[in-house]
Motif scaffolding. Structure first.
Motif, short mmCIF file in Angstrom:
data_model
loop_
_atom_site.label_atom_id
_atom_site.label_comp_id
_atom_site.label_asym_id
_atom_site.label_seq_id
_atom_site.Cartn_x
_atom_site.Cartn_y
_atom_site.Cartn_z
N GLY A 89 0.82 -1.22 0.00
CA GLY A 89 0.00 0.00 0.00
C GLY A 89 0.85 1.26 0.00
N LYS A 90 1.90 1.27 0.80
CA LYS A 90 2.78 2.44 0.87
C LYS A 90 3.55 2.65 -0.44
N LEU A 91 4.05 1.57 -1.00
CA LEU A 91 4.76 1.68 -2.28
C LEU A 91 3.83 2.16 -3.39
N SER A 92 2.63 1.63 -3.40
CA SER A 92 1.65 2.03 -4.40
C SER A 92 1.27 3.50 -4.23
N ALA A 93 1.06 3.92 -2.98
CA ALA A 93 0.72 5.32 -2.71
C ALA A 93 1.86 6.25 -3.10
N ALA A 94 3.10 5.77 -3.00
CA ALA A 94 4.27 6.57 -3.39
C ALA A 94 4.50 6.53 -4.89
N PHE A 130 -7.94 -6.64 -4.66
CA PHE A 130 -7.27 -5.34 -4.60
C PHE A 130 -5.77 -5.43 -4.87
N VAL A 131 -5.17 -6.60 -4.72
CA VAL A 131 -3.72 -6.73 -4.88
C VAL A 131 -3.27 -6.46 -6.32
N PRO A 132 -3.88 -7.08 -7.34
CA PRO A 132 -3.38 -6.86 -8.70
C PRO A 132 -3.36 -5.40 -9.14
N SER A 133 -4.27 -4.59 -8.62
CA SER A 133 -4.31 -3.19 -9.04
C SER A 133 -3.07 -2.40 -8.62
#
Length: 120
Positions: free
Chosen positions: A73-78, A103-106
């Protein structure tokens, strides 16, 4: 840990047939389709279990790793570019990506599944 569908559905004999002849590895590598796997599995058992029940039993092996989920989640948000490589079958990927962990593949820009590229 909660009891899995796999544990309730499959006997030791089922597990042996599942592992016999490298069926699982061939399914994950994409050299055997889900339909071909099912036919070979049924021949090995000498009966025809319900395909959907078998798919659920074989796929009910995943558990969410909460700490890795937070990292993801943090890497995706960054806005980090992420890729996912997995040695998995079509049945597992459909279960994983469409059901519990949709939600993971997105979070991933690139997804490479062994069964799709026919390489483990």
């Amino acid at each position: 840990m909660a009891e899995r569908v796999w544990d309730k559905f499959l006997t030791e004999r089922d597990r042996k047939v599942f592992a016999a002849g490298g069926l699982n590895e061939k399914l994950d590598a994409g050299t055997l389709s889900t339909a071909e796997f099912y036919e070979r599995y049924c021949r090995g058992l000498g009966c025809r279990p319900d395909m959907n029940a078998l798919a659920l039993a074989a796929s009910d092996i995943f558990e969410l790793n909460a700490s890795m989920s937070a990292v993801l989640g943090k890497l995706s948000a960054a806005r980090c570019r992420l890729g996912l490589l997995s040695n998995t079958s079509d049945v597992h990927w459909r279960f994983f990506s469409a059901d519990r962990y949709w939600f993971v593949p997105s979070a991933f820009e690139t997804i490479v599944m062994s069964y799709r590229v026919k390489l483990m």
